[in-house]
Design an enzyme around this catalytic site. Sequence first.
Site: not given
Ligand code: UD1
Length: 434
Positions: A125, A401, A120, A309, A22-23
Amino acid sequence: MEKYVIKGGQVLEGEVTIAGAKNAALGILAAAVLTDEECIIENVPYVEDTKVLLAAIENIGAKVKYIDEHTVSICGGSIQDDEYLCVDDEYIRKIRASYYLLGALLGKFNRAQVALPGGCDIGLRPIDQHIKGFEALGATVDIDNGGKVVAKAEKLVGNHIYLDVVTVGATINIMMAAALAEGKTTIENAAKEPHIVDVANFLNSMGANIKGAGTDVIRIRGVQKLKGTCYSIIPDQIEAGTFMTMAAATGGNILIKNVIPKHLEAITSKLNEIGAKVIEYDDSVRVMADGRLKCTQIKTLPYPGFPTDMQPQMAVTLALSQGTSVITESIFENRFKYVNELARMGARIKVEGQSAIINGIERYTGASLVAPDLRAGAALVIAALAADGFSTIEDIKYVLRGYENFDGKIRDLGGMIQVVDSDKEVQKFKLMVG
Ligand code: UD1
């Protein structure tokens, strides 16, 4: 409202085939709009998140066609580049991956407007690292009153970007925007998840020049144009891991097919450590468990560490293991909401800060549960399958989802699960399975 009704206590046995990731799909479907030519994408999981993203891509003017349930054709040539082009509908706000259209549209047209992402509720985030990356490439980024992210550039120019946190989303978004930027971009402290590599491979198959995906330094040399391609998405690491823990928690024996065993190593090693048996084949793994498993300590980390996850599914397994386990969540700050639900099934788990201290019990008892988010929802299904008696799980929209035909796959393994939408149907199920 649809819910699952489950009768627990069956030993799950048989084979299950894992869908596309999915991701990875969410990044790849968005990246497909970077070219005006047709992209054919295979092994797309047929889940709510991909359906919503495809609807949004169609909504901005791309031609989107399902060739079959898992093969999608996208042609971004019909998207009109005008200042009103905006990704903002009630659905897109619900999915996290809406933000990938920011990187893709910014890369294609030098401007993008996308509603702030939802997803979620597992923590704050923020998207500051995405914005930092776009700004480094020369864009100005604002958030307007309606909660839309508006990014604009005269032109995008490659740059050196150091990510302050390891983030999957920002790494993918910056790769997409930089693919058509002028000159070289370097992303340091990049995420290394398998889906980062998959999106990079997809972009390269469109003619991009991206090197180093899967390491913490990604180098992108911008190209002038991207072309159409045909590409097949990798298998879903988390769906595979979910069935692996399902086998362990139910004392089952499941052959999990269409996986890349290397992507599952962190999960495999923890399951082996607690006494389940994992056998790896070329593109499948078998997980067997017999009797009570042992306790362990886990800390979630970016890939190749233990995936956040998989944290709830593993907690459900450890809550049935002998002794005291500790799980520390280091990625998201609000990812233990399922603990209250598990407590209703008899689990003994105490959350202290970012750690859950789990005292193993012998059996869960069935209960009425509510899924708090996608992976926690899947974890509750595992708990209900391992429990004595009946459980119901509400808010299964989260599970839908990200898991394709979850209940059907479980039934094929001998699990007793049904999607129902009334109490009458719950009673009917109870009468039917006895
Ligand atoms: C993606 C996955 C999600 C998974 C996560 C971590 C998708 C659609 N979702 O989510 O299933 O749980 O990776 O493997 O692919 N952060 C910041 N600033 C930013 C972006 C992120 O501080 O601009 C922090 C987040 O709050 C979190 C960490 O970085 O603590 C990791 O987040 P991130 O890897 O970006 O997760 P997602 O891409 O949202």
